[in-house]
Scaffold this active site. Structure first.
Site, mmCIF file in Angstrom:
data_model
loop_
_atom_site.group_PDB
_atom_site.id
_atom_site.type_symbol
_atom_site.label_atom_id
_atom_site.label_comp_id
_atom_site.label_asym_id
_atom_site.label_seq_id
_atom_site.Cartn_x
_atom_site.Cartn_y
_atom_site.Cartn_z
ATOM 1 N N ASP A 121 -52.059 -47.166 -16.999
ATOM 2 C CA ASP A 121 -51.565 -48.523 -16.470
ATOM 3 C C ASP A 121 -51.895 -49.520 -17.843
ATOM 4 O OD1 ASP A 121 -50.208 -50.686 -15.237
ATOM 5 O OD2 ASP A 121 -51.542 -50.009 -13.392
ATOM 6 N N HIS A 176 -47.300 -59.162 -15.754
ATOM 7 C CA HIS A 176 -46.609 -59.697 -14.791
ATOM 8 C C HIS A 176 -45.709 -60.884 -14.995
ATOM 9 C CE1 HIS A 176 -48.833 -57.612 -11.060
ATOM 10 N NE2 HIS A 176 -48.587 -56.786 -12.216
ATOM 11 N N ASP A 196 -45.270 -53.020 -17.750
ATOM 12 C CA ASP A 196 -46.050 -52.523 -16.667
ATOM 13 C C ASP A 196 -45.044 -51.980 -15.781
ATOM 14 O OD1 ASP A 196 -47.737 -52.237 -14.368
ATOM 15 O OD2 ASP A 196 -48.345 -54.389 -14.268
ATOM 16 N N HIS A 225 -47.118 -45.405 -12.558
ATOM 17 C CA HIS A 225 -46.226 -46.032 -11.162
ATOM 18 C C HIS A 225 -44.790 -46.395 -11.931
ATOM 19 C CE1 HIS A 225 -46.830 -50.281 -11.948
ATOM 20 N NE2 HIS A 225 -48.199 -49.974 -12.422
ATOM 21 N N GLU A 262 -47.655 -49.178 -6.384
ATOM 22 C CA GLU A 262 -48.871 -49.369 -7.207
ATOM 23 C C GLU A 262 -48.787 -51.170 -7.165
ATOM 24 O OE1 GLU A 262 -51.631 -51.172 -10.152
ATOM 25 O OE2 GLU A 262 -49.581 -51.546 -10.042
ATOM 26 N N GLU A 263 -47.856 -51.980 -7.075
ATOM 27 C CA GLU A 263 -47.928 -53.456 -7.375
ATOM 28 C C GLU A 263 -48.271 -54.079 -5.923
ATOM 29 O OE1 GLU A 263 -47.874 -54.662 -10.105
ATOM 30 O OE2 GLU A 263 -46.712 -53.586 -11.473
#
Length: 347
Positions: free
Chosen positions: A243, A323, A189, A71, A223-224
């Site tokens: 991922d 994150h 990410d 992604h 995706e998030e």
């Protein structure tokens, strides 16, 4: 590992991806840049109605189609309100860790295409002004704000700039490469996995190789928020979700390895396909970890939840601080690229 990868390309590709805004739902800036990147290494790119990017590569045998998903969207914000004194209030897109963002530089992307910079602060931003409240207040959506780098003193001043509710807000990634191979940045990410995919595609082109099967490489923007891999073409029989891997107590992951995910929060990944990846890692002398990821989801898991009739598996480089300010190593990225190539080229 047997593959001679263009590591300089991996670095430069990652840097270009990181320098291009792509907060969840905001694809208008990345797609033309990404299409040009694909053309530079000899591939055509198409887009669907949702902005998802695709590179489709014929295989030696086109009777079977597989899909590789990485992604392009990153966690970020949208403007939800403008205070009377001109401060912006935001709503997160994706699983923001508010404890890691106080003092972050940001860019606000308006609907008209203008961009403005600022700083994201807790509203109790200074110990000299708010004393212990500045130290003790838990950072959350309710008490963070954006102070624009503009001479604004009112809501009307902000609106006059063209900023309004619904504008996208991106965090400054602060990307740094260390001389000994560490990659420190927000949005490892999933832009490190996208760079890994592009490096694998370049390897195929440079060496005149085709994947064994027809392969659809897809790069979604949701995706998030749990929407990334929700569309899978019906001819796809296997899905590789790429991922980040996790590092911490109870995990075997490392920045110097590729992590193969056994299951995420809800989805056990396919028994046979996951075993195949482990075998390929062992046969290719690719350092790997084999882990369950508890507080985690992926494009591949979403595809299953949406009814994809396909085997699914997930892998990616081990990454610290997910994150937040993230860190991996070029070793882990190379291992991820090598495992992808091993999967694509196994006869």
């Amino acid at each position: 590992m047997k593959y001679q990868l263009d590591q300089d390309y991996t670095y430069s590709c990652f840097r270009q991806l990181i320098d291009t805004h792509s907060t969840t739902g905001y694809y208008v800036e990345m797609n033309p840049v990404f299409k040009a990147m694909a053309a530079d290494i000899g591939y055509d790119m198409t887009f669907d109605n949702k902005g998802t990017a695709y590179i489709t590569v014929d295989g030696e045998d086109n009777s079977k189609t597989v899909q590789v998903i990485a992604h392009l969207d990153t966690v970020g914000f949208m403007v939800r309100a403008i205070d009377e004194d001109g401060k912006l209030r935001v709503r997160a897109s994706g699983g923001i860790n508010y404890q890691t963002i106080d003092g972050s530089f940001v860019t606000v992307m308006t609907r008209s295409g203008k961009k403005y910079t600022g700083i994201l602060y807790c509203q109790y931003h200074s110990v000299h002004v708010f004393k212990e409240k500045a130290r003790e207040t838990l950072r959350s959506e309710e008490n963070v704000m954006i102070v624009l780098d503009e001479p604004v003193n009112s809501r009307a001043d902000v609106l006059a700039l063209g900023i309004d509710k619904g504008d996208y807000v991106d965090l400054d990634p602060r990307c740094t490469f260390t001389p000994n191979g560490y990659i420190k940045s927000r949005f490892v990410d999933d832009k490190a996995c996208v760079a890994s995919v592009m490096t694998a595609l370049k390897y195929l082109k440079d060496n005149g190789l085709k994947p064994v099967n027809r392969t659809i490489f897809s790069f979604p923007y949701g995706e998030e928020i749990g929407l990334g891999g929700n569309y899978i073409p019906p001819e796809v029989s296997e899905i590789i979700g790429m991922d980040i891997g996790l590092i911490g107590p109870g995990y075997d992951g490392s920045e110097h390895k590729v992590s193969i995910c056994i299951r995420d929060l809800t989805v056990p990944y396919d028994y046979e396909l996951t075993n195949r990846l482990v075998r390929l890692a062992k046969e290719g002398d690719i350092p790997y970890a084999f882990d369950m990821f508890y507080s985690y989801g992926s494009d591949a898991g979403k595809a299953l939840a949406c009814g994809a009739n396909a085997k699914v598996a997930v892998f990616g480089m081990g990454t610290y601080g997910t994150h937040g300010m993230e860190r991996t190593h070029i070793d882990g990225v190379n291992c991820t690229t090598a495992l992808l190539l091993a999967y694509l080229l196994e006869k």
